[in-house]
Write an enzyme that holds these catalytic residues in place. Sequence first.
Site, PDB file in Angstrom:
ATOM      1  CG  ASP A 176      -7.851   5.523  -8.949  1.00  0.00           C
ATOM      2  OD1 ASP A 176      -8.659   5.684  -9.896  1.00  0.00           O
ATOM      3  OD2 ASP A 176      -7.425   6.459  -8.251  1.00  0.00           O
ATOM      4  CD  GLU A 220     -11.273  -3.042   4.536  1.00  0.00           C
ATOM      5  OE1 GLU A 220     -10.523  -2.791   3.574  1.00  0.00           O
ATOM      6  OE2 GLU A 220     -10.920  -2.926   5.716  1.00  0.00           O
ATOM      7  CD  GLU A 276      -2.618   1.528   0.145  1.00  0.00           C
ATOM      8  OE1 GLU A 276      -2.502   2.647  -0.401  1.00  0.00           O
ATOM      9  OE2 GLU A 276      -3.387   0.641  -0.271  1.00  0.00           O
TER      10      GLU A 276
END
Length: 211
Positions: A117, A192, A68
Site C-alpha cells: 500500500d 498477481e 498477511e
Amino acid sequence: MRLRHIRGAEEAIETSPFVIQKPKEHRGHFCELFGNTNPIQIEVGMGKGKFIMELAQKYPETNFIGIERYSSVLLRALQKREELEIPNIYFMCVDAKELGEIFAPGEVEKIYLNFSDPWPKDRHAKRRLTSPDFMKVYDQVLAKDGRVEFKTDNQDLFTYSLEAIPEAGGTIEASTRDLHHSDMAEGNVMTEYETKFSAMGNPICKLIASR
C-alpha cells in the site's frame, strides 16, 4: 477501497494446519517447525500468495513464510495452498510491526515486499512498509548479510523508498524503474498485481537493499 470481509475467514485460519497459530512461541526455533535448518525467507503483505507459493515450489531447499494481516485475503491463499504439495511454506496472520517479537535476531535471510500500500498522504508515511520505522523492524530479524527486495508500480513510493531506506541505515544494492527490461529481470517471479499492472503498460520498479 474497503476490504470485503469473507464470513468464516477467521475460523478457517484458526483451524488451518498451514497457518502458524502462535508465532511468537516459535521465536528462535522456526527450524524445528520446518524440521530442518534451511534459510528462512518471508513475504510481508503476501496477498493471495501467488508469489511466495511459486517461490516455495521453485526453491525447495529454502523455507518460506507468508505474512498477511487481513483474514479475508489470507483465506484466498489458503484455498490455493490446499491444492498444492509444498511442505516448505507456512502462513501467519499478523502485523508486520510484530516481526521483532516473532523472529529472533538473524533468523530471516530475506524479506520480500511486493506492491505494498503506497499510503500516498504525507501524514501516513510511517505506515509505508519501506519507511525508516519498518526498516528498523526488519533490521532486528535479518541475518548479517540479509536482504530486502521491494517491487512496486508506484513511482512516488519507489522514489520515497530510495530515500527512506538509506535514512534508516540500509544500503541500496541495486534498483531499476523498469524491471522487465533490465538485468534484474532474470529469475523474476511475478505477483498477481505485477501481472495485472504490466498488462496495463505500467513499468515495474524493483530495489534490493541490505542492512
